[in-house]
Design a protein around this motif. Structure first.
Motif, PDB file in Angstrom:
ATOM      1  N   ARG A 180      59.549   1.127  65.766  1.00 15.76           N
ATOM      2  CA  ARG A 180      59.890   2.471  65.301  1.00 15.76           C
ATOM      3  C   ARG A 180      59.111   2.907  64.060  1.00 15.76           C
ATOM      4  O   ARG A 180      58.573   4.024  64.029  1.00 15.76           O
ATOM      5  N   PRO A 181      59.001   2.067  63.011  1.00 17.35           N
ATOM      6  CA  PRO A 181      58.270   2.532  61.821  1.00 17.35           C
ATOM      7  C   PRO A 181      56.811   2.883  62.124  1.00 17.35           C
ATOM      8  O   PRO A 181      56.253   3.779  61.479  1.00 17.35           O
ATOM      9  N   TRP A 182      56.234   2.212  63.122  1.00 19.43           N
ATOM     10  CA  TRP A 182      54.821   2.462  63.443  1.00 19.43           C
ATOM     11  C   TRP A 182      54.670   3.750  64.232  1.00 19.43           C
ATOM     12  O   TRP A 182      53.707   4.497  64.041  1.00 19.43           O
ATOM     13  N   PHE A 183      55.617   4.026  65.113  1.00 19.14           N
ATOM     14  CA  PHE A 183      55.609   5.315  65.809  1.00 19.14           C
ATOM     15  C   PHE A 183      55.812   6.450  64.800  1.00 19.14           C
ATOM     16  O   PHE A 183      55.171   7.491  64.878  1.00 19.14           O
ATOM     17  N   ARG A 184      56.712   6.194  63.865  1.00 19.16           N
ATOM     18  CA  ARG A 184      56.989   7.215  62.856  1.00 19.16           C
ATOM     19  C   ARG A 184      55.745   7.463  62.008  1.00 19.16           C
ATOM     20  O   ARG A 184      55.407   8.603  61.689  1.00 19.16           O
ATOM     21  N   LEU A 185      55.051   6.379  61.683  1.00 15.96           N
ATOM     22  CA  LEU A 185      53.815   6.505  60.907  1.00 15.96           C
ATOM     23  C   LEU A 185      52.808   7.392  61.643  1.00 15.96           C
ATOM     24  O   LEU A 185      52.169   8.268  61.043  1.00 15.96           O
ATOM     25  N   LEU A 186      52.663   7.185  62.943  1.00 14.96           N
ATOM     26  CA  LEU A 186      51.705   7.991  63.709  1.00 14.96           C
ATOM     27  C   LEU A 186      52.112   9.464  63.676  1.00 14.96           C
ATOM     28  O   LEU A 186      51.276  10.348  63.484  1.00 14.96           O
ATOM     29  N   ARG A 187      53.415   9.702  63.847  1.00 12.33           N
ATOM     30  CA  ARG A 187      53.883  11.095  63.795  1.00 12.33           C
ATOM     31  C   ARG A 187      53.621  11.704  62.421  1.00 12.33           C
ATOM     32  O   ARG A 187      53.194  12.858  62.303  1.00 12.33           O
ATOM     33  N   GLU A 188      53.838  10.920  61.377  1.00 18.21           N
ATOM     34  CA  GLU A 188      53.620  11.453  60.025  1.00 18.21           C
ATOM     35  C   GLU A 188      52.139  11.731  59.764  1.00 18.21           C
ATOM     36  O   GLU A 188      51.793  12.714  59.106  1.00 18.21           O
ATOM     37  N   LEU A 189      51.275  10.868  60.291  1.00 16.87           N
ATOM     38  CA  LEU A 189      49.830  11.115  60.163  1.00 16.87           C
ATOM     39  C   LEU A 189      49.466  12.410  60.884  1.00 16.87           C
ATOM     40  O   LEU A 189      48.663  13.215  60.398  1.00 16.87           O
ATOM     41  N   ARG A 190      50.068  12.592  62.066  1.00 19.04           N
ATOM     42  CA  ARG A 190      49.833  13.829  62.821  1.00 19.04           C
ATOM     43  C   ARG A 190      50.308  15.045  62.020  1.00 19.04           C
ATOM     44  O   ARG A 190      49.576  16.022  61.848  1.00 19.04           O
ATOM     45  N   ASP A 191      51.544  14.952  61.493  1.00 17.88           N
ATOM     46  CA  ASP A 191      52.098  16.086  60.756  1.00 17.88           C
ATOM     47  C   ASP A 191      51.246  16.422  59.534  1.00 17.88           C
ATOM     48  O   ASP A 191      51.032  17.597  59.218  1.00 17.88           O
ATOM     49  N   ALA A 192      50.741  15.384  58.882  1.00 21.86           N
ATOM     50  CA  ALA A 192      49.904  15.613  57.694  1.00 21.86           C
ATOM     51  C   ALA A 192      48.610  16.323  58.099  1.00 21.86           C
ATOM     52  O   ALA A 192      48.129  17.219  57.385  1.00 21.86           O
ATOM     53  N   ALA A 193      48.047  15.930  59.246  1.00 18.74           N
ATOM     54  CA  ALA A 193      46.804  16.567  59.706  1.00 18.74           C
ATOM     55  C   ALA A 193      47.074  18.019  60.127  1.00 18.74           C
ATOM     56  O   ALA A 193      46.251  18.909  59.884  1.00 18.74           O
ATOM     57  N   VAL A 194      48.238  18.243  60.735  1.00 18.63           N
ATOM     58  CA  VAL A 194      48.606  19.614  61.122  1.00 18.63           C
ATOM     59  C   VAL A 194      48.724  20.491  59.870  1.00 18.63           C
ATOM     60  O   VAL A 194      48.274  21.640  59.848  1.00 18.63           O
ATOM     61  N   ASP A 195      49.279  19.917  58.807  1.00 23.59           N
ATOM     62  CA  ASP A 195      49.373  20.652  57.539  1.00 23.59           C
ATOM     63  C   ASP A 195      47.999  21.035  57.003  1.00 23.59           C
ATOM     64  O   ASP A 195      47.864  22.011  56.269  1.00 23.59           O
ATOM     65  N   LYS A 196      46.984  20.259  57.373  1.00 18.13           N
ATOM     66  CA  LYS A 196      45.617  20.567  56.932  1.00 18.13           C
ATOM     67  C   LYS A 196      44.909  21.525  57.888  1.00 18.13           C
ATOM     68  O   LYS A 196      43.709  21.765  57.767  1.00 18.13           O
ATOM     69  N   GLY A 197      45.637  21.997  58.895  1.00 21.43           N
ATOM     70  CA  GLY A 197      45.069  23.028  59.762  1.00 21.43           C
ATOM     71  C   GLY A 197      44.585  22.543  61.119  1.00 21.43           C
ATOM     72  O   GLY A 197      44.000  23.315  61.877  1.00 21.43           O
ATOM     73  N   PHE A 198      44.806  21.270  61.458  1.00 18.02           N
ATOM     74  CA  PHE A 198      44.395  20.785  62.777  1.00 18.02           C
ATOM     75  C   PHE A 198      45.516  21.043  63.785  1.00 18.02           C
ATOM     76  O   PHE A 198      46.695  20.958  63.444  1.00 18.02           O
ATOM     77  N   ARG A 199      45.105  21.320  65.022  1.00 15.78           N
ATOM     78  CA  ARG A 199      46.078  21.536  66.086  1.00 15.78           C
ATOM     79  C   ARG A 199      46.189  20.246  66.889  1.00 15.78           C
ATOM     80  O   ARG A 199      45.251  19.844  67.567  1.00 15.78           O
ATOM     81  N   LEU A 200      47.334  19.568  66.805  1.00 17.43           N
ATOM     82  CA  LEU A 200      47.487  18.245  67.429  1.00 17.43           C
ATOM     83  C   LEU A 200      48.859  18.119  68.086  1.00 17.43           C
ATOM     84  O   LEU A 200      49.731  17.381  67.611  1.00 17.43           O
ATOM     85  N   PRO A 201      49.080  18.845  69.165  1.00 17.24           N
ATOM     86  CA  PRO A 201      50.417  18.824  69.764  1.00 17.24           C
ATOM     87  C   PRO A 201      50.818  17.492  70.409  1.00 17.24           C
ATOM     88  O   PRO A 201      52.001  17.197  70.504  1.00 17.24           O
ATOM     89  N   GLU A 202      49.847  16.699  70.839  1.00 17.77           N
ATOM     90  CA  GLU A 202      50.206  15.517  71.641  1.00 17.77           C
ATOM     91  C   GLU A 202      50.280  14.236  70.809  1.00 17.77           C
ATOM     92  O   GLU A 202      49.435  13.972  69.957  1.00 17.77           O
ATOM     93  N   LEU A 203      51.296  13.441  71.122  1.00 21.74           N
ATOM     94  CA  LEU A 203      51.434  12.098  70.546  1.00 21.74           C
ATOM     95  C   LEU A 203      51.623  11.125  71.706  1.00 21.74           C
ATOM     96  O   LEU A 203      52.665  11.120  72.358  1.00 21.74           O
ATOM     97  N   SER A 204      50.588  10.320  71.962  1.00 17.90           N
ATOM     98  CA  SER A 204      50.641   9.332  73.042  1.00 17.90           C
ATOM     99  C   SER A 204      51.065   8.004  72.443  1.00 17.90           C
ATOM    100  O   SER A 204      50.295   7.344  71.742  1.00 17.90           O
ATOM    101  N   MET A 205      52.316   7.635  72.675  1.00 14.91           N
ATOM    102  CA  MET A 205      52.825   6.368  72.128  1.00 14.91           C
ATOM    103  C   MET A 205      54.035   5.908  72.922  1.00 14.91           C
ATOM    104  O   MET A 205      54.806   6.702  73.424  1.00 14.91           O
TER     105      MET A 205
END
Ligand SMILES: *Cc1c(COP(=O)(O)O)cnc(C)c1O
Length: 234
Positions: A180-205
């Motif tokens: 779980r913490p590693w999946f959460r980490l991936l989601r948080e990395l995604r959310d941080a990148a989205v905050d920087k303006g990237f469009r990243l709807p998919e999370l494959s995990m």
């Protein structure tokens, strides 16, 4: 008998995806089941398709280049989506672009350049995910979290590549809760990148033993092999 077993497994996985999504207050429809068909013969894959599977995941170019045309020929009328989930070597980029709808394993600018070159020649926009290394181990594949924004920036400049999200594989834990913490980490990395303006709807995990935890943590694609097809005979 085999058909019943496949149908039951597929139904059961869908049921578990729906429950996990509901537990997390997510829309069950937001999660796609990718049936990982590596080491599974084309006849069995065709039966899975006849039981409603549309998304299929393969790891190796050689195996996929034989299986994908076979399955396509035997299931005309079914719109299949083929996912490359395994590591991709640069010298196989051309074949991958020819075979796959979505490549989950882009983890370097060099590999992306090869994909871009071949996609441009083929007149294709290649959909990809960026594979991020989410593990305390030093595994070979995936870009480190601190290199993600830089790579996304490079990919944004490539006209024939469309980045749609991130993919990650935690190391194996007996207890899926430990993923779980590693999946959460991936989601948080995604959310941080989205905050920087990237469009990243998919999370494959998430895989057979931990896909429910992954769905609870935001997976939009789960890659399930063994729980559908049984143990692989390698
Ligand atoms: C083999 C594989 C899977 C599926 O694993 P199971 O444990 O059989 O569900 C998922 N993702 C990747 C990257 C794989 O190589």
């Amino acid at each position: 008998m085999t058909d019943d077993f496949l149908a039951d497994n597929i139904k059961e996985i869908h049921r578990r995806i729906v429950s996990a999504a509901m537990r997390a207050g997510r829309e069950p429809d937001a999660v796609r089941l990718i049936a990982v068909s590596k080491n599974v013969d084309a006849g069995t894959v065709v039966r899975a398709i006849e039981n409603g599977v549309r998304d299929l995941g393969e790891s190796r170019i050689q195996e996929a280049s034989e299986k994908i045309p076979l399955c396509a020929a035997r299931t005309t009328g079914s719109l299949l989506v083929w996912h490359l989930i395994g590591h991709l070597q640069k010298n196989k980029a051309r074949a991958a672009v020819g075979l796959f709808d979505l490549i989950h394993s882009v983890d370097s600018a060099g590999l992306a350049e090869e994909i871009e070159r071949h996609a441009a020649r083929a007149g294709k926009i290649q959909r990809v995910l960026v594979q991020v290394r989410i593990s305390e181990e030093e595994t070979k594949h995936g870009i480190a979290g601190d290199g993600l924004l830089g790579l996304l920036d490079v990919l944004r400049g490539m006209e024939h590549i469309a980045v749609e999200g991130l993919m990650g594989i935690p190391r194996f834990f007996e207890n899926p809760e430990d993923s779980r913490p590693w999946f959460r980490l991936l989601r948080e990395l995604r959310d941080a990148a989205v905050d920087k303006g990237f469009r990243l709807p998919e999370l494959s995990m998430g895989m057979s033993h931990d896909f429910e935890v992954a769905v609870e943590e935001g997976a939009t694609m789960v890659r399930v092999g063994t729980a559908i097809f049984g143990e692989r005979r390698v």
